[in-house]
Motif scaffolding. Structure first.
Motif, PDB file in Angstrom:
ATOM      1  N   THR B  61       0.829  -1.205   0.000  1.00 56.54           N
ATOM      2  CA  THR B  61       0.000   0.000   0.000  1.00 56.54           C
ATOM      3  C   THR B  61       0.864   1.256   0.000  1.00 56.54           C
ATOM      4  N   LEU B  62       1.933   1.249   0.783  1.00 55.07           N
ATOM      5  CA  LEU B  62       2.817   2.413   0.842  1.00 55.07           C
ATOM      6  C   LEU B  62       3.418   2.701  -0.533  1.00 55.07           C
ATOM      7  N   ASP B  63       3.833   1.655  -1.217  1.00 50.75           N
ATOM      8  CA  ASP B  63       4.393   1.846  -2.558  1.00 50.75           C
ATOM      9  C   ASP B  63       3.415   2.562  -3.475  1.00 50.75           C
ATOM     10  N   ILE B  64       2.187   2.085  -3.466  1.00 53.49           N
ATOM     11  CA  ILE B  64       1.172   2.659  -4.350  1.00 53.49           C
ATOM     12  C   ILE B  64       0.849   4.097  -3.951  1.00 53.49           C
ATOM     13  N   LEU B  65       0.609   4.299  -2.669  1.00 55.00           N
ATOM     14  CA  LEU B  65       0.243   5.641  -2.205  1.00 55.00           C
ATOM     15  C   LEU B  65       1.350   6.644  -2.511  1.00 55.00           C
ATOM     16  N   ALA B  66       2.588   6.216  -2.365  1.00 56.41           N
ATOM     17  CA  ALA B  66       3.717   7.110  -2.654  1.00 56.41           C
ATOM     18  C   ALA B  66       3.784   7.413  -4.144  1.00 56.41           C
ATOM     19  N   LYS B  67       3.601   6.396  -4.942  1.00 54.52           N
ATOM     20  CA  LYS B  67       3.656   6.568  -6.392  1.00 54.52           C
ATOM     21  C   LYS B  67       2.584   7.545  -6.864  1.00 54.52           C
ATOM     22  N   LEU B  68       1.419   7.482  -6.241  1.00 49.42           N
ATOM     23  CA  LEU B  68       0.311   8.355  -6.635  1.00 49.42           C
ATOM     24  C   LEU B  68       0.372   9.719  -5.953  1.00 49.42           C
ATOM     25  N   GLY B  69       1.386   9.908  -5.107  1.00 49.05           N
ATOM     26  CA  GLY B  69       1.532  11.209  -4.450  1.00 49.05           C
ATOM     27  C   GLY B  69       0.555  11.427  -3.305  1.00 49.05           C
ATOM     28  N   LEU B  70      -0.068  10.371  -2.827  1.00 48.49           N
ATOM     29  CA  LEU B  70      -1.013  10.518  -1.714  1.00 48.49           C
ATOM     30  C   LEU B  70      -0.296  10.545  -0.372  1.00 48.49           C
ATOM     31  N   ILE B  71       0.914  10.048  -0.358  1.00 52.39           N
ATOM     32  CA  ILE B  71       1.774  10.188   0.814  1.00 52.39           C
ATOM     33  C   ILE B  71       3.165  10.598   0.323  1.00 52.39           C
ATOM     34  N   CYS B  72       3.971  11.145   1.236  1.00 47.45           N
ATOM     35  CA  CYS B  72       5.322  11.569   0.879  1.00 47.45           C
ATOM     36  C   CYS B  72       6.341  10.790   1.693  1.00 47.45           C
ATOM     37  N   GLU B  73       7.419  10.452   1.054  1.00 46.87           N
ATOM     38  CA  GLU B  73       8.523   9.795   1.734  1.00 46.87           C
ATOM     39  C   GLU B  73       9.497  10.861   2.208  1.00 46.87           C
ATOM     40  N   LEU B  74       9.914  10.780   3.448  1.00 45.28           N
ATOM     41  CA  LEU B  74      10.833  11.777   3.992  1.00 45.28           C
ATOM     42  C   LEU B  74      12.240  11.209   4.129  1.00 45.28           C
ATOM     43  N   HIS B  75      13.228  12.087   4.102  1.00 49.86           N
ATOM     44  CA  HIS B  75      14.620  11.635   4.122  1.00 49.86           C
ATOM     45  C   HIS B  75      15.487  12.314   5.167  1.00 49.86           C
ATOM     46  N   ALA B  76      15.237  13.576   5.415  1.00 45.50           N
ATOM     47  CA  ALA B  76      16.119  14.328   6.305  1.00 45.50           C
ATOM     48  C   ALA B  76      16.107  13.738   7.711  1.00 45.50           C
ATOM     49  N   GLY B  77      17.173  13.980   8.421  1.00 47.77           N
ATOM     50  CA  GLY B  77      17.243  13.530   9.806  1.00 47.77           C
ATOM     51  C   GLY B  77      17.447  12.038   9.932  1.00 47.77           C
ATOM     52  N   GLY B  78      18.058  11.445   8.937  1.00 43.90           N
ATOM     53  CA  GLY B  78      18.385  10.036   9.034  1.00 43.90           C
ATOM     54  C   GLY B  78      17.194   9.092   8.924  1.00 43.90           C
ATOM     55  N   SER B  79      16.006   9.649   8.763  1.00 39.68           N
ATOM     56  CA  SER B  79      14.819   8.795   8.767  1.00 39.68           C
ATOM     57  C   SER B  79      14.356   8.472   7.356  1.00 39.68           C
ATOM     58  N   CYS B  80      15.149   7.759   6.631  1.00 41.44           N
ATOM     59  CA  CYS B  80      14.695   7.326   5.321  1.00 41.44           C
ATOM     60  C   CYS B  80      13.537   6.359   5.506  1.00 41.44           C
ATOM     61  N   HIS B  81      12.819   6.118   4.437  1.00 43.99           N
ATOM     62  CA  HIS B  81      11.715   5.167   4.488  1.00 43.99           C
ATOM     63  C   HIS B  81      10.727   5.510   5.584  1.00 43.99           C
TER      64      HIS B  81
END
Lengths: 145, 145
Positions: B61-81
């Motif tokens: 679900t996360l893959d799909i939601l991210a691909k569709l822009g319904l959720i955002c993946e964050l990176h800063a602060g060491g918190s990838c994924h």
DNA sequence: TTGTAATTGAAAAATATTATCATTTAATAA
DNA sequence: TTATTAAATGATAATATTTTTCAATTACAA
């Protein structure tokens, strides 16, 4: 500022780390390519010339080098956990989504935005992440669109 | 634009995906917190109320939601994924390094820089990543320095 | 040159992510 | 409403990634 072995050694020692052959090789490997490399890719390259250097050492070295700012971790383009050499003091990255080539750029000032955000949100801002992703000139010709 | 279940359903269906109860719950879970959540954290929250929803479904679900822009993946602060709900059309994120609170901001235009970089490097720029990390007001008081 | 704390490599353990597949289900059309 | 069908799910297994452990080695300061 280009990559310098002496600089790497000095900064490591300044922070209480030893400048071991393994660390030299890992740093050199990352510095000697234009693209960004994953831990596994770095290990593979390193291992070819130095079969005695283990994957764990690569992981440990990457952690230290990143903490000291001697290498940069990249995020854009889905390639988390990928490293590039840290050339200049403060800079940002432009990454090719096809070949992975990394181009540094500097001279872009985010302090105005930083101040605006501090005022608007009350945050005390510590750091930021700015990366661009796109197709480098060579890949624009190659990639089928 | 706030999180809306109807919008989620519509966008999923527009792209040929079904709007399943599992996807509704995962989306709702991410939207109902101020911080960013890892897949494992999302699974844990989801699993409490819906023990039948599995970790694999969360990942998918996360893959799909991210691909569709319904959720955002964050990176800063060491918190990838780590994911946060995607409120507005185009925006960036300000993340608390202590509690993980995410504040969106928009209205910052990078197109001038983008153009400068295109000219200087020949890159055809596709996308960018801009995040700030710092201490939110509440955490400034709490954190020992 | 020596002493010592840091580092290493190898193996094992722990985490994280993805693939497989039989079963179930959402959404479309009758 | 019901039947149909392709997509989605959950469970398990497989794979990939990262970290821990620990005895042996080594960089480097004294």
């Amino acid at each position: 500022m280009r990559f310098s072995e002496k600089k790497t050694a000095t900064i490591l020692r300044q922070h209480g780390y030893k400048f071991t052959p393994q660390r030299r090789v890992v740093t050199q490997t990352i510095a000697s390519t234009q693209d960004h490399l994953t831990p596994a890719a770095i290990y593979e390259k390193v291992h070819q010339e130095h079969p005695n250097i283990g994957l764990v050492t690569v992981y440990r070295t990457l952690d230290i080098l990143a903490k000291l700012g001697l290498i940069c971790e990249l995020h854009a383009g889905g390639s988390c956990h990928s490293y590039t050499t840290s050339a200049s003091e403060h800079h940002h990255h432009l990454i090719c989504s096809n070949c992975g080539k990394v181009v540094d750029f500097s001279g872009y000032d985010l302090s105005e935005l930083k101040q605006r955000l501090s005022l608007e949100t009350g945050f005390e801002i510590e750091d930021h992440l700015l990366e661009f992703i796109g197709l480098c000139q060579a890949c624009q010709k190659e990639v089928i669109r």
